[in-house]
Design a protein around this motif. Structure first.
Motif, PDB file in Angstrom:
ATOM      1  N   LEU A 188       0.813  -1.216   0.000  1.00 30.23           N
ATOM      2  CA  LEU A 188       0.000   0.000   0.000  1.00 30.23           C
ATOM      3  C   LEU A 188       0.848   1.268   0.000  1.00 30.23           C
ATOM      4  CD1 LEU A 188      -2.890  -0.964   2.447  1.00 30.23           C
ATOM      5  CD2 LEU A 188      -2.959  -0.820  -0.058  1.00 30.23           C
ATOM      6  N   THR A 189       2.038   1.222   0.592  1.00 29.42           N
ATOM      7  CA  THR A 189       2.892   2.408   0.599  1.00 29.42           C
ATOM      8  C   THR A 189       3.224   2.847  -0.815  1.00 29.42           C
ATOM      9  OG1 THR A 189       3.851   1.884   2.759  1.00 29.42           O
ATOM     10  CG2 THR A 189       5.147   3.302   1.319  1.00 29.42           C
ATOM     11  N   GLU A 190       3.455   1.889  -1.702  1.00 27.91           N
ATOM     12  CA  GLU A 190       3.720   2.237  -3.096  1.00 27.91           C
ATOM     13  C   GLU A 190       2.431   2.500  -3.862  1.00 27.91           C
ATOM     14  OE1 GLU A 190       6.754   0.583  -6.338  1.00 27.91           O
ATOM     15  OE2 GLU A 190       5.007  -0.731  -6.151  1.00 27.91           O
ATOM     16  N   ALA A 191       1.373   1.748  -3.550  1.00 24.46           N
ATOM     17  CA  ALA A 191       0.145   1.818  -4.352  1.00 24.46           C
ATOM     18  C   ALA A 191      -0.670   3.076  -4.102  1.00 24.46           C
ATOM     19  CB  ALA A 191      -0.721   0.587  -4.065  1.00 24.46           C
ATOM     20  N   ILE A 192      -0.571   3.664  -2.909  1.00 24.23           N
ATOM     21  CA  ILE A 192      -1.545   4.678  -2.524  1.00 24.23           C
ATOM     22  C   ILE A 192      -1.425   5.948  -3.355  1.00 24.23           C
ATOM     23  CG2 ILE A 192      -0.160   5.772  -0.708  1.00 24.23           C
ATOM     24  CD1 ILE A 192      -3.913   4.859  -0.563  1.00 24.23           C
ATOM     25  N   PHE A 193      -0.235   6.309  -3.813  1.00 23.67           N
ATOM     26  CA  PHE A 193      -0.102   7.522  -4.624  1.00 23.67           C
ATOM     27  C   PHE A 193      -0.730   7.348  -6.011  1.00 23.67           C
ATOM     28  CE2 PHE A 193       2.547  10.724  -7.032  1.00 23.67           C
ATOM     29  CZ  PHE A 193       1.910  11.833  -6.484  1.00 23.67           C
TER      30      PHE A 193
ATOM     31  N   LEU B 264     -11.713  -0.771  -7.652  1.00 22.04           N
ATOM     32  CA  LEU B 264     -11.272  -1.634  -8.743  1.00 22.04           C
ATOM     33  C   LEU B 264     -10.496  -0.844  -9.796  1.00 22.04           C
ATOM     34  CD1 LEU B 264     -14.427  -3.909  -9.227  1.00 22.04           C
ATOM     35  CD2 LEU B 264     -12.247  -4.519  -8.159  1.00 22.04           C
ATOM     36  N   GLY B 265     -10.982   0.360 -10.113  1.00 19.51           N
ATOM     37  CA  GLY B 265     -10.297   1.180 -11.105  1.00 19.51           C
ATOM     38  C   GLY B 265      -8.918   1.610 -10.641  1.00 19.51           C
ATOM     39  N   CYS B 266      -8.802   1.987  -9.373  1.00 18.88           N
ATOM     40  CA  CYS B 266      -7.495   2.373  -8.827  1.00 18.88           C
ATOM     41  C   CYS B 266      -6.542   1.182  -8.814  1.00 18.88           C
ATOM     42  CB  CYS B 266      -7.666   2.941  -7.420  1.00 18.88           C
ATOM     43  SG  CYS B 266      -8.449   4.566  -7.355  1.00 18.88           S
ATOM     44  N   ALA B 267      -7.043   0.019  -8.402  1.00 18.41           N
ATOM     45  CA  ALA B 267      -6.202  -1.179  -8.373  1.00 18.41           C
ATOM     46  C   ALA B 267      -5.731  -1.547  -9.775  1.00 18.41           C
ATOM     47  CB  ALA B 267      -6.972  -2.340  -7.745  1.00 18.41           C
ATOM     48  N   LEU B 268      -6.625  -1.456 -10.738  1.00 21.85           N
ATOM     49  CA  LEU B 268      -6.245  -1.759 -12.121  1.00 21.85           C
ATOM     50  C   LEU B 268      -5.204  -0.771 -12.628  1.00 21.85           C
ATOM     51  CD1 LEU B 268      -6.707  -3.430 -14.688  1.00 21.85           C
ATOM     52  CD2 LEU B 268      -8.567  -1.870 -15.273  1.00 21.85           C
ATOM     53  N   THR B 269      -5.384   0.504 -12.300  1.00 23.34           N
ATOM     54  CA  THR B 269      -4.407   1.519 -12.713  1.00 23.34           C
ATOM     55  C   THR B 269      -3.031   1.229 -12.143  1.00 23.34           C
ATOM     56  OG1 THR B 269      -6.156   3.210 -12.842  1.00 23.34           O
ATOM     57  CG2 THR B 269      -3.873   3.979 -12.663  1.00 23.34           C
ATOM     58  N   TYR B 270      -2.981   0.936 -10.848  1.00 20.29           N
ATOM     59  CA  TYR B 270      -1.693   0.678 -10.205  1.00 20.29           C
ATOM     60  C   TYR B 270      -1.056  -0.602 -10.719  1.00 20.29           C
ATOM     61  CZ  TYR B 270       1.617  -0.875  -6.667  1.00 20.29           C
ATOM     62  OH  TYR B 270       2.739  -1.349  -6.027  1.00 20.29           O
ATOM     63  N   GLU B 271      -1.848  -1.674 -10.790  1.00 23.13           N
ATOM     64  CA  GLU B 271      -1.288  -2.954 -11.224  1.00 23.13           C
ATOM     65  C   GLU B 271      -0.785  -2.884 -12.660  1.00 23.13           C
ATOM     66  OE1 GLU B 271      -0.585  -5.509  -9.488  1.00 23.13           O
ATOM     67  OE2 GLU B 271      -1.493  -4.819  -7.618  1.00 23.13           O
ATOM     68  N   SER B 272      -1.451  -2.087 -13.481  1.00 20.15           N
ATOM     69  CA  SER B 272      -0.974  -1.908 -14.856  1.00 20.15           C
ATOM     70  C   SER B 272       0.309  -1.097 -14.890  1.00 20.15           C
ATOM     71  CB  SER B 272      -2.052  -1.214 -15.699  1.00 20.15           C
ATOM     72  OG  SER B 272      -3.247  -1.972 -15.733  1.00 20.15           O
ATOM     73  N   ALA B 273       0.342   0.011 -14.134  1.00 16.32           N
ATOM     74  CA  ALA B 273       1.497   0.904 -14.161  1.00 16.32           C
ATOM     75  C   ALA B 273       2.748   0.242 -13.606  1.00 16.32           C
ATOM     76  CB  ALA B 273       1.189   2.179 -13.397  1.00 16.32           C
ATOM     77  N   ARG B 274       2.594  -0.527 -12.537  1.00 16.10           N
ATOM     78  CA  ARG B 274       3.779  -1.114 -11.900  1.00 16.10           C
ATOM     79  C   ARG B 274       4.446  -2.161 -12.777  1.00 16.10           C
ATOM     80  NH1 ARG B 274       1.918  -5.782  -7.838  1.00 16.10           N
ATOM     81  NH2 ARG B 274       3.954  -5.381  -6.926  1.00 16.10           N
ATOM     82  N   ARG B 275       3.728  -2.703 -13.756  1.00 15.94           N
ATOM     83  CA  ARG B 275       4.262  -3.743 -14.625  1.00 15.94           C
ATOM     84  C   ARG B 275       4.821  -3.199 -15.938  1.00 15.94           C
ATOM     85  NH1 ARG B 275       0.606  -6.046 -11.348  1.00 15.94           N
ATOM     86  NH2 ARG B 275       0.820  -8.269 -10.857  1.00 15.94           N
ATOM     87  N   VAL B 276       4.614  -1.919 -16.198  1.00 17.08           N
ATOM     88  CA  VAL B 276       5.098  -1.301 -17.439  1.00 17.08           C
ATOM     89  C   VAL B 276       6.117  -0.235 -17.037  1.00 17.08           C
ATOM     90  CG1 VAL B 276       4.460  -0.083 -19.548  1.00 17.08           C
ATOM     91  CG2 VAL B 276       2.863  -1.737 -18.524  1.00 17.08           C
TER      92      VAL B 276
ATOM     93  N   PRO C  79       6.822   6.209 -14.053  1.00 16.44           N
ATOM     94  CA  PRO C  79       7.013   7.593 -13.614  1.00 16.44           C
ATOM     95  C   PRO C  79       5.762   8.461 -13.741  1.00 16.44           C
ATOM     96  CG  PRO C  79       8.842   6.880 -14.993  1.00 16.44           C
ATOM     97  CD  PRO C  79       7.784   5.834 -15.105  1.00 16.44           C
ATOM     98  N   PHE C  80       4.880   8.140 -14.681  1.00 14.75           N
ATOM     99  CA  PHE C  80       3.677   8.938 -14.863  1.00 14.75           C
ATOM    100  C   PHE C  80       2.691   8.774 -13.705  1.00 14.75           C
ATOM    101  CE2 PHE C  80       4.905   8.182 -19.421  1.00 14.75           C
ATOM    102  CZ  PHE C  80       5.398   9.463 -19.618  1.00 14.75           C
ATOM    103  N   LEU C  81       2.846   7.707 -12.938  1.00 14.05           N
ATOM    104  CA  LEU C  81       2.021   7.485 -11.748  1.00 14.05           C
ATOM    105  C   LEU C  81       2.808   7.706 -10.462  1.00 14.05           C
ATOM    106  CD1 LEU C  81      -1.018   6.613 -11.871  1.00 14.05           C
ATOM    107  CD2 LEU C  81       0.243   6.097 -13.967  1.00 14.05           C
TER     108      LEU C  81
END
Length: 405
Positions: free
Chosen positions: A318-323, A360-372, A377-379
């Motif tokens: 969560l420390t990484e995901a929350i932003f 769900l939308g926030c989780a999808l955004t984070y999970e997508s960004a962390r893998r690309v 940096p955009f997130l």
């Protein structure tokens, strides 16, 4: 022994401040819930429910005075720790710019852009689709339709945090003796009862003198009231990070501070219910609001450092995901609220759908960004390098080994 170890870790900034991590996570989660509430309460917002929910005003009033100030105080403490880890003030400024300015610009160009489109559509002031809006009207750099375009909307927090971080970098470039004197002055000024009373006086004067004249614009360059509040909170956190005297007061009195906050909240509710709008009642509201804001902030910080000073996989995630959650959440709320309003959804159903859709939308955004890697940096996420991957793997091995013991 637990209190003493927490005290030593905090005043010396030795190691990760897990309590503040948890508090930051909770504050951002509360902010997301607050913005969902803004769709339903009678207060002005980007998109509003067809029928406001009057009772929702009460929990919103309970958190409104302190929710953002708390984030700025925590950001100040964390920034002081980062400043100590990086070699130079220039390195700190570069690091903060990469983690704040890049997602701010990306947010304004991409993530926030749908918000004014939904707002204008909700007001009946725009008929064309979003692609046409983004290509032809979003970058007008004006307010021809009554809404400033382009905009950073909820990302004003990131803009202000970046500006304060650059100011901190400039302060860190001052001679060491000047910085020592500044810290010593803070330690002498904000200790004991003065740690509670003096900031409350400052906040009350800002609310009394600046807010009626300037309001709160979130436009950075014409927002003296907000800087008096949030700039103070940020730099208070910077100095608090190394102030043993202030931490002694907070960790010793956090229960009493939370008790005062509860009484102030009750007083704020009572004033809201009885006020007739006269200056005497407004002064009472201001005092109750100020007392609630500052005692809640100090009390929650003390509670977090006393009872939440522990690590775990949930905190690390969560420390990484929350932003990234913060960057994405408001656009999702506004979009879901707009379509549910168009569909005529009932209040209870609308709240549940907006909450679930946002998570769900926030989780999808984070999970997508962390893998690309190029998208990270955009997130506001660091790019992954082979060295950082090796360090992460080593950390996971240590954690698994510890869990087996």
């Amino acid at each position: 022994m637990r209190w003493r170890s927490v005290m030593q870790a905090t005043t010396g900034m030795a190691g990760r401040q897990y309590g503040l991590d948890w508090l930051r996570i909770g504050a951002f989660a509360l902010l997301i819930l607050y913005h969902i509430g803004m769709f339903f309460v009678p207060w002005a917002w980007h998109v509003k429910a067809a029928e406001p929910v009057d009772w929702a005003v009460w929990p919103m009033m309970a958190v409104n005075p302190w929710r953002l100030m708390l984030l700025f105080v925590i950001s100040g403490v964390v920034s002081r720790a980062l400043l100590g880890k990086l070699a130079t003030p220039r390195g700190f400024a570069a690091s903060r710019s990469a983690r704040l300015a890049v997602p701010l610009l990306a947010g304004m160009m991409l993530f926030v852009a749908p918000q004014p489109w939904f707002e204008l559509r909700d007001r009946g002031a725009y008929e064309a689709g979003f692609v046409h809006f983004w290509l032809n009207d979003y970058f007008e750099f004006g307010s021809s339709r009554g809404t400033p375009l382009p905009t950073w909307n909820h990302l004003w927090f990131v803009a202000y945090l970046w500006a304060y971080s650059l100011m901190l970098a400039a302060l860190a470039a001052l001679p060491a003796r000047v910085r020592v004197l500044l810290q010593r002055g803070f330690d002498q000024l904000f200790t004991g009862w003065r740690l509670v009373v003096l900031p409350m006086v400052w906040l009350a004067l800002a609310r009394l003198l600046l807010h009626p004249v300037f309001g709160e614009t979130h436009a950075l360059f014409d927002d003296p009231y907000a800087h008096a509040i949030y700039g103070f909170a940020f730099f208070f956190g910077v100095a608090l990070a190394r102030s043993g005297a202030a931490w002694t007061t907070i960790l010793g009195q956090w229960r009493a501070l939370l008790g005062i906050a509860a009484l102030a909240c009750a007083a704020l509710f009572a004033v809201h219910g009885m006020s007739d709008g006269t200056s005497a009642w407004e002064t009472a509201r201001l005092l109750a609001r100020t007392a609630l804001a500052w005692t809640a902030i100090l009390g929650l910080i003390g509670f977090a450092q006393t009872h939440l000073h522990h690590d775990g996989p949930v905190r690390r995630y969560l420390t990484e995901a929350i932003f990234p959650y913060y960057i994405a959440h408001q656009t999702i709320i506004i979009a879901a609220g707009f379509w549910l309003k168009q569909a005529g959804a009932q209040t209870g159903l609308a709240f549940g759908v907006i909450l679930l859709t946002t998570l769900l939308g926030c989780a999808l955004t984070y999970e997508s960004a962390r893998r690309v890697n190029w998208l990270r940096p955009f997130l506001g996420l660091k790019r992954v390098t082979p060295r950082s991957l090796s360090a992460t793997a080593a950390q996971e091995v240590r954690s698994q080994s510890f869990e087996k013991l």
